[in-house]
Design a protein around this motif. Structure first.
Motif, short mmCIF file in Angstrom:
data_model
loop_
_atom_site.label_atom_id
_atom_site.label_comp_id
_atom_site.label_asym_id
_atom_site.label_seq_id
_atom_site.Cartn_x
_atom_site.Cartn_y
_atom_site.Cartn_z
N TRP A 102 1.87 6.65 -6.92
CA TRP A 102 0.83 7.60 -7.30
C TRP A 102 1.33 9.04 -7.11
O TRP A 102 1.12 9.90 -7.97
N LEU A 103 2.01 9.30 -6.00
CA LEU A 103 2.54 10.64 -5.76
C LEU A 103 3.58 11.03 -6.81
O LEU A 103 3.57 12.16 -7.31
N ASP A 106 2.47 1.68 -3.41
CA ASP A 106 1.45 2.11 -4.35
C ASP A 106 1.18 3.60 -4.21
O ASP A 106 1.08 4.33 -5.19
N ARG A 107 1.08 4.06 -2.97
CA ARG A 107 0.86 5.49 -2.73
C ARG A 107 2.05 6.31 -3.20
O ARG A 107 1.90 7.38 -3.79
N VAL A 164 0.84 -1.20 0.00
CA VAL A 164 0.00 0.00 0.00
C VAL A 164 0.87 1.26 0.00
O VAL A 164 0.61 2.21 -0.74
#
Length: 86
Positions: free
Chosen positions: A54-55, A50-51, A47
């Motif tokens: 995305w950032l 993944d974050r 997680v």
């Protein structure tokens, strides 16, 4: 409790039966928890990564690390982001 709350149990109510069902359900819940605990860290890392991705895709410089020893707390992942000015 029945009088206070205003409900009535059926006449065929079997507390022993429901206690047995409760203990069986508790055992099942512990088994599920044991399996979940095996994958907890992997899911948390997934997680966070993944974050971080995305950032980065949205203009951030990102670093992932830890902020303390794993022995201190299992929640030791640090996600640090700095927005890149255009």
């Amino acid at each position: 409790l029945q009088e206070r709350e205003g409900f009535h149990l059926p006449s065929h109510w079997s507390p022993k039966l429901w206690e047995e069902k409760g203990w069986k359900r508790a055992k099942e819940a512990r088994c599920v928890g044991a399996v979940r605990n095996i994958f907890r860290r992997a899911i948390e890392v997934w997680v966070v990564l993944d974050r971080a991705l995305w950032l980065e895709e949205h203009g951030w410089d990102v670093s992932v690390g830890t902020w303390c020893d794993l022995d201190s707390t299992p929640r030791n992942i640090l996600l640090r982001g700095y927005y890149r000015s255009q």
